[in-house]
Design a protein around this motif. Sequence first.
Motif, PDB file in Angstrom:
ATOM      1  N   GLU A 126       0.820  -1.205   0.000  1.00 22.97           N
ATOM      2  CA  GLU A 126       0.000   0.000   0.000  1.00 22.97           C
ATOM      3  C   GLU A 126       0.855   1.256   0.000  1.00 22.97           C
ATOM      4  O   GLU A 126       0.511   2.256  -0.605  1.00 22.97           O
ATOM      5  N   CYS A 165      -7.527   3.878   3.080  1.00 23.19           N
ATOM      6  CA  CYS A 165      -7.226   2.664   3.833  1.00 23.19           C
ATOM      7  C   CYS A 165      -7.730   2.833   5.258  1.00 23.19           C
ATOM      8  O   CYS A 165      -7.524   3.881   5.879  1.00 23.19           O
ATOM      9  N   THR A 223      -7.528   0.805   8.928  1.00 25.93           N
ATOM     10  CA  THR A 223      -6.886  -0.287   9.652  1.00 25.93           C
ATOM     11  C   THR A 223      -7.363  -0.281  11.101  1.00 25.93           C
ATOM     12  O   THR A 223      -7.370   0.775  11.746  1.00 25.93           O
ATOM     13  N   SER A 268      -7.656  -4.737   7.855  1.00 23.51           N
ATOM     14  CA  SER A 268      -7.371  -3.639   6.931  1.00 23.51           C
ATOM     15  C   SER A 268      -8.331  -3.697   5.757  1.00 23.51           C
ATOM     16  O   SER A 268      -8.513  -4.758   5.143  1.00 23.51           O
ATOM     17  N   THR A 319      -8.727  -1.873   2.117  1.00 25.68           N
ATOM     18  CA  THR A 319      -8.002  -1.040   1.162  1.00 25.68           C
ATOM     19  C   THR A 319      -8.758  -1.029  -0.166  1.00 25.68           C
ATOM     20  O   THR A 319      -9.859  -1.588  -0.272  1.00 25.68           O
TER      21      THR A 319
END
Length: 303
Positions: A92, A172, A174, A236, A238
Amino acid sequence: MIIDVTTRNMNVLECFSSETRVRIIELLNEKPYNIGELAEALGLSSAIITKHIQKLEEAKIVFTENTVGKRGTQKRCSLNVDKMTLVLRTVEEEKPRSQSGFTVDLPVGQYIRYKVQPTCGLASSVKRIGMMDDPRYFDDPERTTAEHLWFAIGFVEYRIPNYLVGQETASCLTISLEICSEAPYYNENYPSDITFSINNMDVATWTCPGDFGSKRGQYTPDWWVDTQYGLLKVLSVTDEGTFIDGVRFSDVRIHQLNIKPGQELLFRISCPEPGSGANSGGVSLFGKNFGNYPQDIRVTVAV
């Protein structure tokens, strides 16, 4: 063991900044040692060795267990991992992006909604909160001080502060947290299918192998006798999908969650009822003063 070189993993990285800790690892590579044997081999006091072992144990590099020796109980130390890979740049991070975003820590007791069934309860670092197995106490004002909560069936839901501004959108999300199943007392072979949902969308279901209690948690208060610790899981989402500990769990992508400034950001942890065909093993959550990891539910939103 794969470790990202980030400040979040300083407890692991700091283990290699000490010559003494590296020498301990060298000795344990040969065979297990107790604290006294390590102290003698390194020419240091047992108290100093104990502090270094605690650091290595916190990082999951060393495993300890109490055994019976010639002079009573002794702490036996062994290496817990064979290899460690340091990741300096993740996939990423290879993509150009703004460095802005935010990180927040959510105490486990600061949920905004819940629906739970026994076994269930809450505990702060100093006492149980209310009565055991009585869901009414999940409304107790003291719940915000909880460092440990558990339930057999149901969910807890958290509101994540949304600090995005202007035209920012999340690239993103997390979430890291310490979690395990919930069995009466504890049962280390007690699978539970735990579902993580964001903004009312199920993003991943992970099967926890058990409820851990045979060994004391690193930060669990001495007075606590049931479940001791969980596993640290990193969820996560993404633009490539949803991952847990780097393993792909679903095709849900970050844009599907519609995380934008001024909009509510919800995170739910749930466990199904028996008879649903899933493993109904409950949920246990741990805050920074319970379990093996000194953190609450940690959320990072990158833009």
